[in-house]
Scaffold this motif. Structure first.
Motif, PDB file in Angstrom:
ATOM      1  N   GLY A  17       0.806  -1.207   0.000  1.00 38.79           N
ATOM      2  CA  GLY A  17       0.000   0.000   0.000  1.00 38.79           C
ATOM      3  C   GLY A  17       0.847   1.269   0.000  1.00 38.79           C
ATOM      4  N   GLY A  18       2.145   1.100  -0.161  1.00 39.69           N
ATOM      5  CA  GLY A  18       3.003   2.278  -0.248  1.00 39.69           C
ATOM      6  C   GLY A  18       2.926   2.871  -1.648  1.00 39.69           C
ATOM      7  N   HIS A  19       3.722   3.911  -1.877  1.00 38.63           N
ATOM      8  CA  HIS A  19       3.733   4.555  -3.179  1.00 38.63           C
ATOM      9  C   HIS A  19       4.256   3.577  -4.229  1.00 38.63           C
ATOM     10  N   GLU A  20       3.573   3.494  -5.366  1.00 41.19           N
ATOM     11  CA  GLU A  20       4.028   2.596  -6.419  1.00 41.19           C
ATOM     12  C   GLU A  20       4.811   3.363  -7.461  1.00 41.19           C
ATOM     13  N   HIS A  21       5.984   2.819  -7.772  1.00 46.30           N
ATOM     14  CA  HIS A  21       6.852   3.478  -8.755  1.00 46.30           C
ATOM     15  C   HIS A  21       6.429   3.067 -10.152  1.00 46.30           C
ATOM     16  N   GLU A  22       5.276   3.576 -10.556  1.00 42.50           N
ATOM     17  CA  GLU A  22       4.685   3.093 -11.797  1.00 42.50           C
ATOM     18  C   GLU A  22       5.513   3.415 -13.040  1.00 42.50           C
ATOM     19  N   GLU A  23       6.247   4.513 -12.957  1.00 42.76           N
ATOM     20  CA  GLU A  23       6.998   4.930 -14.142  1.00 42.76           C
ATOM     21  C   GLU A  23       8.298   4.144 -14.310  1.00 42.76           C
ATOM     22  N   HIS A  24       8.587   3.262 -13.313  1.00 38.76           N
ATOM     23  CA  HIS A  24       9.813   2.456 -13.428  1.00 38.76           C
ATOM     24  C   HIS A  24       9.523   0.981 -13.249  1.00 38.76           C
ATOM     25  N   PRO A  25       8.960   0.339 -14.260  1.00 34.44           N
ATOM     26  CA  PRO A  25       8.692  -1.092 -14.122  1.00 34.44           C
ATOM     27  C   PRO A  25       9.985  -1.914 -14.239  1.00 34.44           C
ATOM     28  N   TYR A  26      10.038  -2.971 -13.453  1.00 38.80           N
ATOM     29  CA  TYR A  26      11.178  -3.897 -13.549  1.00 38.80           C
ATOM     30  C   TYR A  26      10.866  -4.956 -14.593  1.00 38.80           C
ATOM     31  N   ASN A  27      11.919  -5.440 -15.215  1.00 38.52           N
ATOM     32  CA  ASN A  27      11.790  -6.440 -16.252  1.00 38.52           C
ATOM     33  C   ASN A  27      12.448  -7.733 -15.758  1.00 38.52           C
ATOM     34  N   VAL A  28      11.717  -8.838 -15.736  1.00 36.04           N
ATOM     35  CA  VAL A  28      12.280 -10.101 -15.228  1.00 36.04           C
ATOM     36  C   VAL A  28      13.215 -10.700 -16.279  1.00 36.04           C
ATOM     37  N   VAL A  29      14.509 -10.817 -15.956  1.00 28.22           N
ATOM     38  CA  VAL A  29      15.460 -11.402 -16.915  1.00 28.22           C
ATOM     39  C   VAL A  29      16.004 -12.738 -16.439  1.00 28.22           C
ATOM     40  N   GLY A  30      15.769 -13.063 -15.184  1.00 24.26           N
ATOM     41  CA  GLY A  30      16.313 -14.327 -14.683  1.00 24.26           C
ATOM     42  C   GLY A  30      15.528 -14.818 -13.487  1.00 24.26           C
ATOM     43  N   ILE A  31      15.495 -16.144 -13.341  1.00 27.32           N
ATOM     44  CA  ILE A  31      14.867 -16.745 -12.159  1.00 27.32           C
ATOM     45  C   ILE A  31      15.865 -17.740 -11.571  1.00 27.32           C
ATOM     46  N   LEU A  32      16.024 -17.685 -10.235  1.00 29.58           N
ATOM     47  CA  LEU A  32      17.044 -18.519  -9.574  1.00 29.58           C
ATOM     48  C   LEU A  32      16.470 -19.858  -9.148  1.00 29.58           C
ATOM     49  N   GLU A  33      17.373 -20.832  -9.081  1.00 26.94           N
ATOM     50  CA  GLU A  33      16.991 -22.100  -8.463  1.00 26.94           C
ATOM     51  C   GLU A  33      16.891 -21.890  -6.965  1.00 26.94           C
ATOM     52  N   LYS A  34      16.181 -22.801  -6.304  1.00 26.66           N
ATOM     53  CA  LYS A  34      16.035 -22.677  -4.849  1.00 26.66           C
ATOM     54  C   LYS A  34      17.393 -22.872  -4.179  1.00 26.66           C
ATOM     55  N   THR A  35      17.734 -21.983  -3.251  1.00 28.48           N
ATOM     56  CA  THR A  35      19.028 -22.082  -2.576  1.00 28.48           C
ATOM     57  C   THR A  35      18.870 -22.376  -1.088  1.00 28.48           C
ATOM     58  N   ASN A  36      17.626 -22.352  -0.587  1.00 30.91           N
ATOM     59  CA  ASN A  36      17.383 -22.481   0.851  1.00 30.91           C
ATOM     60  C   ASN A  36      18.157 -21.431   1.636  1.00 30.91           C
ATOM     61  N   SER A  37      18.201 -20.239   1.099  1.00 31.92           N
ATOM     62  CA  SER A  37      18.840 -19.132   1.801  1.00 31.92           C
ATOM     63  C   SER A  37      17.953 -17.905   1.632  1.00 31.92           C
ATOM     64  N   VAL A  38      18.420 -16.762   2.099  1.00 30.91           N
ATOM     65  CA  VAL A  38      17.624 -15.537   1.977  1.00 30.91           C
ATOM     66  C   VAL A  38      17.309 -15.217   0.521  1.00 30.91           C
ATOM     67  N   LEU A  39      18.176 -15.688  -0.374  1.00 31.32           N
ATOM     68  CA  LEU A  39      18.022 -15.375  -1.795  1.00 31.32           C
ATOM     69  C   LEU A  39      16.649 -15.783  -2.338  1.00 31.32           C
ATOM     70  N   ASP A  40      16.102 -16.856  -1.797  1.00 30.01           N
ATOM     71  CA  ASP A  40      14.839 -17.379  -2.314  1.00 30.01           C
ATOM     72  C   ASP A  40      13.708 -16.369  -2.222  1.00 30.01           C
TER      73      ASP A  40
END
Lengths: 426, 211
Positions: free
Chosen positions: A165-188
């Protein structure tokens, strides 16, 4: 037959059996739940620590800094100036310095601006796509991709702050270029991008809000005071096109030192001579577990008390039934059971009661874990596993021990039953 | 099969209790009559090895029960002696069938069904003993007593709680079972009704207790 008699006997008196078993169940359940959570929290915290020697961040609570920068569980303590951070990052004693910039989120997942080194630290492998190379390119942790159903090529918009519910940065959309395998760490549970993306989003953001900002130059003034040779950055403070790194802010830096001596000396120097703080995460986590340990110990003492009570209840159940069972015990003797076998019978009943309590307690702990998971999964992205841990084996021995000790006196009394007297009464 | 000599029992804090020498052969029955308190049950428990005599011998099939340790006595009793009590005792949590098989020396299920059938409780095997009538319970204890094919069948006041019809049945069953197992049968009782049923009887005198 002895086993059958013991089993049928404890089923024959369901109420007193239920009392003993439920007391045992609760104590075993509480202790097991605590053991499981403690074991896994410690494992998880140690695992996520990797080889982070030192965390550099804004002054504030050291524990908060570690929780926010290493574990992504807490809000950041504030931001630090890139220029100031750089002087530490470029120190010859530093082997590796990973910058972190965050403050935005996508749904409940944190967007983290960093470098490829961060991914390498956690041995992350790409499931598909590639690592971010340009601004506004994002690599998703395994849980993020799964929970939000994002695929390569999808775009999404970050929200300012950690809460929804915070401010949405609508003018800066992110583009998904990669998806990681599960690492069982914070990275997930992170959305990873480069530091510049985070800057770019907030540069715009700061610009928009400029008219209402109370003192937009306050940080810059501080900056100028400490590093007068960098004051050219000030001119470009609100420029959309040019992001000058030195003027920008980082949230934290993860440092690895070339040797232990430097690691132990640096925090003192940094804390005294800069506006930043440096924290040894291992130390803070030990401190956290020490504090958690006090609470856990109290709970374990309570559970131990319940265990003791359940031991007494097993004793009372077996002992008080001896009077009415005198005839049964005499009968068993008269059909050929030896006194030692009656001893075994009573001992077996104690063991059955405690074994039953243990099994139900372990089941209860898994139910508790499920409830905790339901809560924690949403709030902290922590999922506790119900795997058997060695401490549970010790707890089983302890529980059976309690049952055995509680049955000893009744069992000894059972051996002493005067068969002739019992059978001629009536 | 059973032979006692010079059997004496000493109650703690009381005088010695002497019993007459008894001898009962295989397949024979003996009724021991006497008033309450004359030591009938004590005698029976001595014969069963549940009590240890102060002096004398209890020979069952040539083995002297009086010389055995308590554990040896329990094992011997389980193998060779069947007991029927004044009150029908059971393991309440077990079914009638399991009660028949409760002894570590019991044979397997088929025999239990066969014996139960013979005693007319074949249909009750899967009930809890508490749900049986007194007569049925007494039959079940007789069934249990003969399960391990005993050489000696001892019954303590087996009919005192029973009406005439059940009394006659129980005695008939005891005699039949003793005969079927080729066992010596000894019944101690104050129930004169049994005199008609068993020819050989012995009157135990309260006077045999010395002051």
């Amino acid at each position: 037959m002895i086993g059958k008699i013991a089993w049928k006997n404890i089923l024959h008196k369901p109420l007193s059996t239920a009392l003993s078993v439920s007391l045992l169940m609760f104590s075993v359940g509480i202790i097991t739940l605590l053991l499981l959570m403690q074991h896994q929290l410690e494992h998880k915290f140690q695992n996520d620590l990797r080889n982070i020697d030192l965390v550099l961040g804004a002054k504030g609570s050291p524990l908060q800094l570690v929780l926010s920068a290493v574990y992504h569980l807490d809000a950041p303590t504030g931001n630090i100036k890139m220029a100031e951070a750089k002087s530490i990052m470029q120190n010859p004693m530093v082997e590796q310095a990973v910058p972190l910039a965050y403050g935005d989120s996508y749904r409940s997942f944190r967007i983290l601006g960093t470098t490829e080194d961060y991914l390498k630290k956690y041995d992350a492998q790409l499931l598909e796509g590639r690592v971010f190379q340009k601004s506004m390119e994002a690599v998703l942790g395994a849980n993020v991709a799964k929970a939000e159903g994002l695929k390569l090529g999808d775009t999404f918009i970050g929200t300012h702050g950690e809460a929804e519910g915070g401010h949405e940065h609508e003018e800066h959309p992110y583009n998904v270029v990669g998806i990681l395998e599960k690492t069982n760490s914070v990275l997930d549970n992170l959305v990873l991008t480069n530091v510049e993306s985070v800057w770019q989003v907030h540069e715009e953001h700061a610009h928009e809000e400029e008219p209402t900002a109370e003192d937009p130059h306050a940080t810059s003034l501080d900056f100028d005071h400490n590093h007068p040779d960098h004051d050219h950055a000030h001119d470009h403070d609100h420029s959309k096109e040019v992001i000058t790194a030195d003027s920008m802010e980082l949230t934290a830096v993860l440092l690895k030192y070339k040797n232990r001596l430097a690691m132990l000396n640096m925090p003192r120097i940094i804390n005294q001579e800069t506006k930043m703080q440096a924290v040894l995460p291992a130390l803070e986590i030990n401190r956290l577990f020490y504090m958690l340990g006090i609470g856990a110990t109290t709970l374990k003492l309570i559970a131990g008390g319940i265990m003791l009570m359940s031991g007494f209840s097993v004793f009372f159940v077996l002992y008080s039934r001896l009077r009415e069972r005198k005839y049964e015990l005499a009968l068993l003797r008269s059909v050929g059971y030896r006194p030692g076998q009656l001893f075994r019978l009573l001992l077996l009943e104690g063991l059955l009661l405690s074994g039953l309590g243990y099994l139900l307690g372990v089941a209860l702990s898994r139910l508790g874990l499920w409830l905790v998971n339901r809560q924690a999964a949403g709030d902290f992205h922590i999922k506790f596993l119900g795997n058997f841990i060695p401490a549970e084996g010790w707890l089983l021995l302890l529980t059976l021990g309690v049952g055995t000790v509680a049955a000893l006196l009744p069992a000894w009394k059972a051996m002493q039953v005067n068969v002739s007297t019992a059978l001629s009464e009536g | 099969m059973l032979k006692t000599t010079n059997l004496t029992f000493q109650y703690p804090g009381g005088g010695p209790l002497r019993f007459p020498d008894l001898e009962v052969g295989t397949g024979q029955a003996l009724l021991i009559l006497g008033e309450s308190g004359c030591g009938k049950t004590t005698l029976l428990h001595l014969l069963a090895g549940l009590l240890r005599p102060a002096a004398g011998e209890v020979l069952v099939g040539g083995s002297n029960l009086a010389a055995m340790s308590p554990a040896q006595g329990d094992r011997f009793r389980g193998q060779y002696i069947g007991l029927v009590y004044q009150k029908p005792y059971f393991i309440e949590s077990l079914t009638v069938l399991d009660n028949l098989l409760v002894s570590p020396f019991s044979p397997k299920n088929e025999k239990a069904a066969e014996v139960a059938q013979r005693l007319g409780i074949g249909a009750l095997l899967h009930k809890l003993p508490g749900r049986l009538s007194v007569g049925e319970q007494q039959r079940a204890t007789i069934a249990r007593a003969v399960m391990s094919h005993p050489k000696l069948l001892l019954a303590d006041e087996p009919t005192s709680a029973l009406d005439h019809r059940n009394c006659a049945t129980v005695i008939r069953l005891l005699k039949e079972e003793a005969a079927a197992n080729n066992a010596a049968l000894i019944i101690v009782t104050h129930d004169d009704r049994l005199k008609r049923e068993i020819g050989t009887s012995y009157e135990l005198q309260a006077a045999s207790r010395e002051p």
